[in-house]
Enzyme design. Structure first.
Site, short mmCIF file in Angstrom:
data_model
loop_
_atom_site.label_atom_id
_atom_site.label_comp_id
_atom_site.label_asym_id
_atom_site.label_seq_id
_atom_site.Cartn_x
_atom_site.Cartn_y
_atom_site.Cartn_z
N CYS A 110 26.59 5.45 7.54
CA CYS A 110 26.54 3.98 7.56
C CYS A 110 27.82 3.40 8.13
O CYS A 110 27.82 2.31 8.68
CB CYS A 110 26.35 3.44 6.15
N THR B 137 0.84 -1.19 0.00
CA THR B 137 0.00 0.00 0.00
C THR B 137 0.88 1.24 0.00
O THR B 137 1.81 1.34 0.79
CB THR B 137 -0.93 -0.01 1.23
#
Ligand SMILES: *Cc1c(COP(=O)(O)O)cnc(C)c1O
Length: 403
Positions: free
Chosen positions: A331, A244
């Site tokens: 990261c 969705t």
């Protein structure tokens, strides 16, 4: 910016993520509260959400210079990179083409996807990056082979800010009939981009790098390039990305992108002044070096190495002074490995460890920049004062690598 305890904080880590703009927040609110239908539902509530989705897709396409059908919504930059690369690889594979060209200083979302394909038998050529953080169209041309199915080169580097000659690299790929993807996560909203003019076949972007919400991004794929599904399920995104749709985030991203485009020239001008002031201030620190090209550089990016310094300690002491900075990629912070980007431009391990990235936004002020310069100078001097390596350098026992 204020910390939870009310102290003034200076945020200069906008390459990691940005604060959402008021425009983006306000655009999202009705879709969090009132218009919550599922765009796949046939009832009025669903259709209102569906209309918002259609309009957002068109508005984003307009910003990039492509058509709405060429836009796929993803969960962010990482997913867009993964889907782009895997899709091009699958298309190549069918024709027996299993060679990919990229660079040594891509984001891990690209590098790790390439490593995965390598284990499947793809051959990967990672181009060397020049000391200024640039690759040349000629390098790309020389690396392309008859079995090359994809060239992926980032638009602007997230650590050192260097901007690649994207249109020229795109032209080389067009001429040789190879798909060209660019991770433009650091560039979209900050530089003028037109996928047609710049010969870009696929492009990744992420909303939270231009004052939009986190967890939402776009993959642009030129008409005719069949995408592979990373997520199986419903028929959303023309069956290529099930789930969705995150309507509030999509609306927030669209508003943030339009705002960024509207303010782009003004912001670039302001940021360039702040950036150059910061660069010239930090250049006064002895045995320091600017990483990345001075000219072909993101307007808000500053990245330095300081000899005899350990990046993590520098960050912690700056944090104590109210400054949110980074040693490079969000990261890799937390790990002790030096940045692969700095190694790619030829910095040796010890030097790469002493790096500092300051990434600005238009909300930063001249006073903040002055405070940052003063603080970095103080912290570098302090850390060198207690460093045994620095003692060896000063006494001549070891030789300075940065003159
Ligand atoms: C932030 C970033 C990504 C990852 O985007 P997410 O939306 O956080 O997944 C990819 N590439 C570059 C260059 C980035 O700066």
């Amino acid at each position: 910016m204020n910390s939870p305890d009310g102290c003034k904080r200076i945020y200069v880590d906008n390459a990691a993520t940005t604060k959402m703009s008021k425009t983006a927040i306000n655009a999202m609110l009705p879709y969090l509260d009132g218009i919550y239908g599922n765009p796949s539902s046939l009832h009025t509530e669903g259709q209102r959400a569906s209309e918002a989705l259609v309009s957002a897709r068109e508005r984003i396409a307009k910003c990039l210079g492509c058509t709405a059908r060429e836009i796929t919504f993803t969960s962010g930059g990482s997913e867009a990179d993964n889907q782009a690369i895997v899709s091009a690889a699958r298309l190549g594979e069918r024709k027996g083409k299993k060679h990919i060209v990229s660079t040594a200083f891509e984001h891990h979302a690209v590098l790790h996807t390439l490593e995965k394909l390598k284990k499947e038998g793809f051959e990967i050529t990672l181009l060397d990056v020049h000391e200024n953080g640039l690759v040349t169209p000629q390098q790309v041309a020389d690396a392309i082979r008859p079995d090359t199915c994809l060239v992926t080169v980032m638009y602007a580097n997230n650590e050192i800010g260097s901007i690649q000659p994207i249109a020229e690299i795109g032209a080389v790929c067009r001429e040789k009939g190879v798909i060209f993807h660019t991770d433009a996560v650091q560039a979209v909203g900050h530089l003028h981009i037109d996928v047609q003019e710049q010969n870009i076949d696929m492009l990744s972007l992420s909303a939270h790098k231009f004052h939009g919400p986190k967890g939402i991004g776009v993959l642009y794929a030129k008409k005719g390039i069949l995408l592979s599904n990373l997520i199986e399920g419903g028929a959303q995104e023309r069956g290529k990305r099930a789930g969705t749709e995150n309507i509030p985030a999509i609306i927030g991203m669209t508003a943030a992108l339009e705002e960024a485009y509207e303010k782009l020239d003004r912001n670039t001008e302001k940021l360039t002044v702040l950036r150059d002031k910061l660069i010239s201030g930090l250049s006064e620190i002895p045995h320091s070096i600017l990483n990345g090209d001075a000219k072909h550089r993101l307007p808000g990016n500053v990245n330095f190495c300081f000899e005899g310094i350990e990046g993590e300690s520098l960050l912690l002491l700056l944090d104590d002074k109210g400054i949110c900075a980074s040693s490079g990629s969000a990261c890799t912070s937390g790990s002790l490995d030096p940045s692969h980007v700095l190694l790619a431009i030829g910095r040796v391990h010890d030097i790469a460890h002493g790096s500092l990235r300051l990434s600005l936004s238009e909300e930063n002020t001249e006073e903040e920049i002055e405070y940052v310069i003063k603080s970095v100078k103080e912290v570098v001097e302090y850390l060198r004062g207690i460093s045994p390596i620095w003692r060896d350098l000063v006494s001549g026992k070891k030789e300075f690598m940065i003159k």
